[in-house]
Design an enzyme around this catalytic site. Structure first.
Site, PDB file in Angstrom:
ATOM      1  N   GLU A  73      33.384  26.115 140.790  1.00  0.00           N
ATOM      2  CA  GLU A  73      33.959  26.623 139.533  1.00  0.00           C
ATOM      3  C   GLU A  73      32.866  27.133 138.594  1.00  0.00           C
ATOM      4  O   GLU A  73      33.050  28.146 137.910  1.00  0.00           O
ATOM      5  CB  GLU A  73      34.816  25.549 138.856  1.00  0.00           C
ATOM      6  CG  GLU A  73      35.933  24.963 139.730  1.00  0.00           C
ATOM      7  CD  GLU A  73      36.809  25.989 140.428  1.00  0.00           C
ATOM      8  OE1 GLU A  73      36.954  27.114 139.918  1.00  0.00           O
ATOM      9  OE2 GLU A  73      37.353  25.666 141.500  1.00  0.00           O
ATOM     10  N   TYR A 121      38.030  33.003 150.962  1.00  0.00           N
ATOM     11  CA  TYR A 121      36.883  32.140 150.701  1.00  0.00           C
ATOM     12  C   TYR A 121      35.926  32.126 151.890  1.00  0.00           C
ATOM     13  O   TYR A 121      34.735  32.405 151.750  1.00  0.00           O
ATOM     14  CB  TYR A 121      37.350  30.695 150.453  1.00  0.00           C
ATOM     15  CG  TYR A 121      38.212  30.483 149.236  1.00  0.00           C
ATOM     16  CD1 TYR A 121      37.697  29.857 148.106  1.00  0.00           C
ATOM     17  CD2 TYR A 121      39.553  30.868 149.221  1.00  0.00           C
ATOM     18  CE1 TYR A 121      38.485  29.627 146.986  1.00  0.00           C
ATOM     19  CE2 TYR A 121      40.350  30.649 148.104  1.00  0.00           C
ATOM     20  CZ  TYR A 121      39.810  30.029 146.989  1.00  0.00           C
ATOM     21  OH  TYR A 121      40.596  29.817 145.889  1.00  0.00           O
TER      22      TYR A 121
END
Length: 611
Positions: A297, A384
């Site tokens: 993040e 991803y």
């Protein structure tokens, strides 16, 4: 080049007009479960003679639209399933190119808004106060307020939010003060300001009985008081991760980097809301072992939030680069072998996703075509891990980590504050490595970017930390019943929790196992006693896929007591596929559906073919 169309948005495209700023004034009503107020949008025309424009909405009630103090005509179009309803607004004057206008829309959300989850006090840790949180990515901001709900448009925002005075409101912005609500002594108004232009999927709001603790010079961790201490301990590495990220990506421009630990129904591992990352409480393992999600993040502060995919077809640009940065942060902290260990684990996750979809499924392409597809339905580990694998392969091709990190920093600098496509990325890659074009031309670009299935090349991985996991999993896979006594708790004594998790991931790729093997595994390793969410998830899947009935209540419990989709969806699917738990899985889903996050409820329903 032809204009890139965002097929997920019904609003006027960025080539017609662009929202530059939002000022939101709203009030949160927990009794009616609605957010109501006004959104004042500053919109700049991108063409001459603009007489009307269209915004995205979804399940919103529109009260009125005002421009320059005058109500104007608007038309709310027909609902187009997951895309919501376009609102066409007539402008009182024709705008010329670059001219700005402020449109003030009074609106109210629906209690069923797909962007919001309203929790009763019983669903919180404190059991006393209700709780509200938003999740706008990918296309749910339109279910909170009218907007150009596309990542191709970036805007600054300010907000004033009225909430019951015993609660705290936070947003993806810098906190800008609080004051009693002049209209209601039982309420308080919180103010926020986000001066960095962001795509509207990064607008976020939470309201609850929140407390904070400082864990770094620019970081507070927020949660209900029951989780504050545990969270402060778990995420104590945040500042060192931020410093490494700045070294890799350039200065951190957002000012504050706070963390919010949400209630268990939060549907993702984390959400990179600027100034306030949202994370799942399933990261609270007690030993900081799941902190790679924080590294991920944090990395989005550069890749995703500064450099943004122009449409969701190019989501891999956000996620592939972010996983690449995340693994470099963990590599700096825990060593290069650890980076390779996680990189190889990611390849395994990619294999699993491709196996789940099927190797010719269009969602296994790196660049997808989301025309008439809900991005929530297409979501998986593919952007991803296929994205990471491409970057890791390019790193090895082009001269190693330092060389490729140089590219990454230049890429961030080049495209900061912009929204880009895969072609923009590839053109810049070629210009940055102009002396290595011959090497780049060896890449099978068409297969990597546009073909389904596994990539055409597997990168090279250091196996040091993975080998022990493989050899133990091979022992179990090849063991006959007579061999089961050769296993003991000593097998795992030198394993880190990451290696235990990888061992179970290997076992799961070879499931089902004979039931006797599973029972013996529980006897010697006592996996049922482990609370690390990643390990528990893989262990329970292994049990259910191997048809161990005793694990059914444990798997149902994990599927429902938290709502992180990474865990909840596969657990429900496995339970539904096991004849002994099929009916119970469907019944449990139906019982819990009303209290689940709206996106989770929708996707589990699809998975189970219910509704």
């Amino acid at each position: 080049m032809p204009e890139v169309v965002d097929t997920c948005s019904l609003a006027s495209p960025a080539s017609v007009c662009q929202t530059k700023h939002l000022h939101l004034r709203c009030s949160i009503d927990f009794t009616r479960r609605v957010l109501s107020g006004t959104a004042a949008l500053t919109i700049q025309s991108q063409e001459d003679n603009l007489r009307s424009l269209i915004l995205d909405t979804k399940d919103l009630t529109i009260e009125k639209v005002v421009i320059n103090g005058q109500e104007v005509k608007y038309t709310l179009g027909e609902r187009q399933s997951y895309k919501g309803s376009p609102i066409e607004i007539s402008l009182p004057i024709a705008l010329c190119k670059n001219q700005e206008i402020v449109i003030e829309i009074s609106f109210e959300t629906s209690p069923k808004s797909s962007a919001l989850q309203w929790l009763t006090p019983e669903q919180t840790s404190g059991k006393e106060h209700p709780y509200l949180f938003s999740q706008c990515q990918a296309i749910h901001c339109r279910a909170i307020l009218p907007c150009q709900d596309t990542p191709s448009v970036k805007l600054t925002y300010s907000a004033e939010v009225s909430v019951p005075k015993e609660l705290v409101a936070l947003m993806s912005a810098i906190r800008d003060g609080e004051a009693p609500d002049p209209e209601d002594p039982n309420r308080k108004i919180y103010r926020f300001s986000q001066k960095v232009p962001i795509p509207c999927y990064l607008i976020a709001l939470v309201v609850g009985a929140l407390e904070s603790r400082q864990i770094g010079p620019r970081t507070l961790v927020w949660s209900e008081k029951e989780q504050v201490e545990k969270s402060a301990y778990e995420f104590s590495e945040t500042e060192s991760m931020l410093k490494i990220a700045e070294d890799l990506g350039g200065p951190y421009i957002w000012g504050q980097y706070d963390l919010l630990v949400l209630p268990p129904s939060f549907p993702y591992g984390g959400m990179e809301n600027p100034c306030l990352t949202f994370v799942t409480p399933t990261l609270l393992a007690g030993d900081k072992s799941l902190s790679n999600v924080i590294a991920h993040e944090i990395s989005h502060s550069w890749t995703g939030n500064l450099v943004t995919n122009k449409t969701w077809d190019h989501f891999w640009l956000n996620e592939g680069h972010t996983v690449y940065l995340e693994r470099h942060i963990c590599g700096r902290l825990f060593g290069e072998k650890f980076r390779h260990f996680h990189a190889l684990g990611g390849w395994g996750e990619l294999q699993n996703s491709i196996k789940t979809f099927g190797e010719t499924h269009p969602f296994t392409k790196l660049v997808v075509d989301l025309t008439n597809t809900d991005p929530d339905v297409a979501y998986s580990s593919v952007p991803y891990e296929k994205g990471f694998a491409l970057l890791f392969y390019l790193e090895q091709l082009l001269g190693g980590p330092e060389v490729f990190l140089g590219f990454l920093k230049a890429y961030v600098e080049k495209f900061s504050y912009k929204s880009i496509t895969t072609d923009n990325w590839k053109d810049f890659l070629y210009s940055h490595f102009k002396d290595k074009v011959d090497i780049l031309n060896q890449v099978d670009w068409n297969t990597w970017l546009y073909s389904p299935g596994l990539p055409p090349v597997k990168p090279n991985y250091d196996m040091t930390l993975t080998n022990a996991c493989i050899s133990l999993s091979q022992r179990w896979i090849t063991a006959k019943d007579d061999d089961l006594n050769s296993f003991s708790s000593a097998d795992l004594k030198d394993f880190s929790s990451h290696q235990v998790n990888e061992f179970l991931a290997q076992m799961l790729q070879n499931a089902p196992l004979p039931l006797g093997h599973i029972k013996r595994m529980q006897e010697v390793y006592n996996f049922n006693a482990i609370n690390n969410s990643e390990i528990r998830f893989r262990w329970l899947r292994l049990c259910i896929q191997s048809k161990w009935e005793e694990a059914i209540p444990l798997a149902l419990k994990m599927a429902t007591e938290q709502g992180r989709m990474k865990f909840t969806r596969p657990l429900f699917k496995d339970l539904a596929a096991f004849d002994k738990s099929h009916d119970q899985a469907i019944r449990t889903y139906k019982e819990h559906k009303a209290s689940m996050h709206p996106v989770t409820a929708m996707l589990v329903g699809k998975d189970l073919k219910v509704d």
